[in-house]
Each structure stands twice: as C-alpha cells, then as structure tokens.
Write a protein that holds these residues in place. Structure first.
Motif, PDB file in Angstrom:
ATOM      1  N   THR A 174      69.436   9.967  34.992  1.00 50.39           N
ATOM      2  CA  THR A 174      69.230   8.575  34.607  1.00 50.39           C
ATOM      3  C   THR A 174      68.732   7.763  35.798  1.00 50.39           C
ATOM      4  OG1 THR A 174      70.952   8.751  32.926  1.00 50.39           O
ATOM      5  CG2 THR A 174      70.347   6.529  33.633  1.00 50.39           C
ATOM      6  N   GLU A 175      69.317   7.975  36.952  1.00 50.88           N
ATOM      7  CA  GLU A 175      68.904   7.267  38.160  1.00 50.88           C
ATOM      8  C   GLU A 175      67.481   7.645  38.559  1.00 50.88           C
ATOM      9  OE1 GLU A 175      70.217   7.693  42.658  1.00 50.88           O
ATOM     10  OE2 GLU A 175      71.780   6.736  41.449  1.00 50.88           O
ATOM     11  N   GLN A 176      67.176   8.936  38.492  1.00 50.79           N
ATOM     12  CA  GLN A 176      65.832   9.395  38.838  1.00 50.79           C
ATOM     13  C   GLN A 176      64.794   8.860  37.847  1.00 50.79           C
ATOM     14  OE1 GLN A 176      66.848  13.555  38.880  1.00 50.79           O
ATOM     15  NE2 GLN A 176      66.528  13.683  41.098  1.00 50.79           N
ATOM     16  N   ARG A 177      65.172   8.770  36.579  1.00 50.59           N
ATOM     17  CA  ARG A 177      64.260   8.243  35.560  1.00 50.59           C
ATOM     18  C   ARG A 177      63.912   6.786  35.857  1.00 50.59           C
ATOM     19  NH1 ARG A 177      63.389  10.493  30.629  1.00 50.59           N
ATOM     20  NH2 ARG A 177      65.265  11.702  30.956  1.00 50.59           N
ATOM     21  N   ALA A 178      64.904   6.009  36.281  1.00 49.21           N
ATOM     22  CA  ALA A 178      64.657   4.614  36.656  1.00 49.21           C
ATOM     23  C   ALA A 178      63.715   4.545  37.853  1.00 49.21           C
ATOM     24  CB  ALA A 178      65.973   3.903  36.952  1.00 49.21           C
ATOM     25  N   GLU A 179      63.915   5.421  38.832  1.00 49.81           N
ATOM     26  CA  GLU A 179      63.037   5.475  39.999  1.00 49.81           C
ATOM     27  C   GLU A 179      61.627   5.870  39.575  1.00 49.81           C
ATOM     28  OE1 GLU A 179      61.783   5.561  44.106  1.00 49.81           O
ATOM     29  OE2 GLU A 179      63.145   4.408  42.862  1.00 49.81           O
ATOM     30  N   TYR A 180      61.513   6.848  38.698  1.00 49.65           N
ATOM     31  CA  TYR A 180      60.214   7.287  38.201  1.00 49.65           C
ATOM     32  C   TYR A 180      59.481   6.131  37.511  1.00 49.65           C
ATOM     33  CZ  TYR A 180      56.783   9.636  35.276  1.00 49.65           C
ATOM     34  OH  TYR A 180      55.620  10.006  34.650  1.00 49.65           O
ATOM     35  N   GLN A 181      60.180   5.401  36.673  1.00 49.39           N
ATOM     36  CA  GLN A 181      59.566   4.266  35.972  1.00 49.39           C
ATOM     37  C   GLN A 181      59.096   3.211  36.964  1.00 49.39           C
ATOM     38  OE1 GLN A 181      62.647   3.234  33.178  1.00 49.39           O
ATOM     39  NE2 GLN A 181      61.893   4.672  31.651  1.00 49.39           N
ATOM     40  N   ARG A 182      59.886   2.949  37.985  1.00 48.38           N
ATOM     41  CA  ARG A 182      59.494   1.974  39.006  1.00 48.38           C
ATOM     42  C   ARG A 182      58.254   2.459  39.750  1.00 48.38           C
ATOM     43  NH1 ARG A 182      59.169   1.341  44.002  1.00 48.38           N
ATOM     44  NH2 ARG A 182      60.210   3.276  44.517  1.00 48.38           N
ATOM     45  N   LEU A 183      58.229   3.742  40.086  1.00 43.38           N
ATOM     46  CA  LEU A 183      57.089   4.301  40.794  1.00 43.38           C
ATOM     47  C   LEU A 183      55.818   4.270  39.947  1.00 43.38           C
ATOM     48  CD1 LEU A 183      58.837   7.318  42.539  1.00 43.38           C
ATOM     49  CD2 LEU A 183      57.795   5.336  43.686  1.00 43.38           C
ATOM     50  N   VAL A 184      55.943   4.549  38.673  1.00 43.03           N
ATOM     51  CA  VAL A 184      54.775   4.506  37.791  1.00 43.03           C
ATOM     52  C   VAL A 184      54.225   3.080  37.718  1.00 43.03           C
ATOM     53  CG1 VAL A 184      53.981   4.754  35.390  1.00 43.03           C
ATOM     54  CG2 VAL A 184      55.357   6.552  36.459  1.00 43.03           C
ATOM     55  N   MET A 185      55.108   2.097  37.648  1.00 44.98           N
ATOM     56  CA  MET A 185      54.667   0.696  37.642  1.00 44.98           C
ATOM     57  C   MET A 185      53.958   0.368  38.955  1.00 44.98           C
ATOM     58  SD  MET A 185      55.784  -0.962  34.792  1.00 44.98           S
ATOM     59  CE  MET A 185      56.073  -2.629  35.311  1.00 44.98           C
ATOM     60  N   GLU A 186      54.507   0.844  40.056  1.00 38.90           N
ATOM     61  CA  GLU A 186      53.890   0.602  41.362  1.00 38.90           C
ATOM     62  C   GLU A 186      52.533   1.294  41.437  1.00 38.90           C
ATOM     63  OE1 GLU A 186      54.617   1.442  46.116  1.00 38.90           O
ATOM     64  OE2 GLU A 186      56.282   1.744  44.735  1.00 38.90           O
ATOM     65  N   TRP A 187      52.463   2.527  40.944  1.00 39.60           N
ATOM     66  CA  TRP A 187      51.198   3.259  40.952  1.00 39.60           C
ATOM     67  C   TRP A 187      50.144   2.507  40.139  1.00 39.60           C
ATOM     68  CZ3 TRP A 187      48.190   5.131  37.055  1.00 39.60           C
ATOM     69  CH2 TRP A 187      47.096   5.910  37.449  1.00 39.60           C
ATOM     70  N   ALA A 188      50.525   2.029  38.962  1.00 40.62           N
ATOM     71  CA  ALA A 188      49.582   1.309  38.107  1.00 40.62           C
ATOM     72  C   ALA A 188      49.056   0.047  38.799  1.00 40.62           C
ATOM     73  CB  ALA A 188      50.240   0.950  36.778  1.00 40.62           C
ATOM     74  N   ALA A 189      49.925  -0.624  39.541  1.00 41.39           N
ATOM     75  CA  ALA A 189      49.506  -1.832  40.256  1.00 41.39           C
ATOM     76  C   ALA A 189      48.571  -1.499  41.409  1.00 41.39           C
ATOM     77  CB  ALA A 189      50.730  -2.587  40.763  1.00 41.39           C
ATOM     78  N   ALA A 190      48.734  -0.318  41.992  1.00 44.09           N
ATOM     79  CA  ALA A 190      47.941   0.067  43.161  1.00 44.09           C
ATOM     80  C   ALA A 190      46.675   0.841  42.798  1.00 44.09           C
ATOM     81  CB  ALA A 190      48.795   0.912  44.114  1.00 44.09           C
ATOM     82  N   ALA A 191      46.633   1.415  41.590  1.00 43.77           N
ATOM     83  CA  ALA A 191      45.513   2.269  41.201  1.00 43.77           C
ATOM     84  C   ALA A 191      44.234   1.450  41.053  1.00 43.77           C
ATOM     85  CB  ALA A 191      45.830   2.986  39.887  1.00 43.77           C
ATOM     86  N   PRO A 192      43.126   2.010  41.498  1.00 44.30           N
ATOM     87  CA  PRO A 192      41.837   1.333  41.279  1.00 44.30           C
ATOM     88  C   PRO A 192      41.576   1.165  39.785  1.00 44.30           C
ATOM     89  CG  PRO A 192      41.604   3.180  42.807  1.00 44.30           C
ATOM     90  CD  PRO A 192      42.985   3.243  42.233  1.00 44.30           C
ATOM     91  N   GLN A 193      40.857   0.151  39.429  1.00 43.69           N
ATOM     92  CA  GLN A 193      40.589  -0.162  38.020  1.00 43.69           C
ATOM     93  C   GLN A 193      40.024   1.039  37.265  1.00 43.69           C
ATOM     94  OE1 GLN A 193      41.713  -2.752  36.770  1.00 43.69           O
ATOM     95  NE2 GLN A 193      40.614  -3.223  34.910  1.00 43.69           N
ATOM     96  N   SER A 194      39.177   1.839  37.892  1.00 44.04           N
ATOM     97  CA  SER A 194      38.536   2.979  37.222  1.00 44.04           C
ATOM     98  C   SER A 194      39.510   4.078  36.853  1.00 44.04           C
ATOM     99  CB  SER A 194      37.427   3.562  38.095  1.00 44.04           C
ATOM    100  OG  SER A 194      37.966   4.074  39.298  1.00 44.04           O
ATOM    101  N   HIS A 195      40.716   4.118  37.471  1.00 42.39           N
ATOM    102  CA  HIS A 195      41.703   5.157  37.170  1.00 42.39           C
ATOM    103  C   HIS A 195      42.712   4.730  36.116  1.00 42.39           C
ATOM    104  CE1 HIS A 195      40.503   6.796  41.205  1.00 42.39           C
ATOM    105  NE2 HIS A 195      40.314   7.804  40.366  1.00 42.39           N
TER     106      HIS A 195
END
Length: 61
Positions: free
Chosen positions: A37-58
């Motif tokens: 459960t804790e790792q899943r929360a971390e994963y979700q946070r990381l995915v949100m961070e990745w989406a914010a950092a990813a170039p528009q084309s990705h």
C-alpha cells in the motif's frame, strides 16, 4: 542515481522525466513486482511527477 523522496509533485518536478522514470523502475525492482500500500502511494506520486516532467510529445493524447 536515485533522489530522496519528495512530498509534493511541485517540489519534485525539477527532476527530468528520465530521472523520475529511473526511480519508478527502481521501486518496481525493489518490490519484486508486487507493491505494498505504501509503495503504491509512492508509485502514484512518481507517475504524477513523471507526467509533469515529461515532454509534451511523450504524453498520451
């Protein structure tokens, strides 16, 4: 290189999408393929961070 965990996407968005992706991959390797459960929360946070950092084309259309 892994970075320390951030508590907010805004604070962590200074990292590149590649850096965040590396941390996501490391999380999955450490978990052995099953997230707690804790790792899943971390994963979700990381995915949100990745989406914010990813170039528009990705980003998904």
């Amino acid at each position: 290189m892994l970075h320390s965990m951030s508590t907010t996407v805004a604070a962590a968005s200074e990292r590149s999408a590649a850096e965040v992706n590396e941390e996501i991959r490391a999380l999955w390797r450490r978990s052995g393929g099953t997230l707690t459960t804790e790792q899943r929360a971390e994963y979700q946070r990381l995915v949100m961070e990745w989406a914010a950092a990813a170039p528009q084309s990705h980003r998904a259309a």
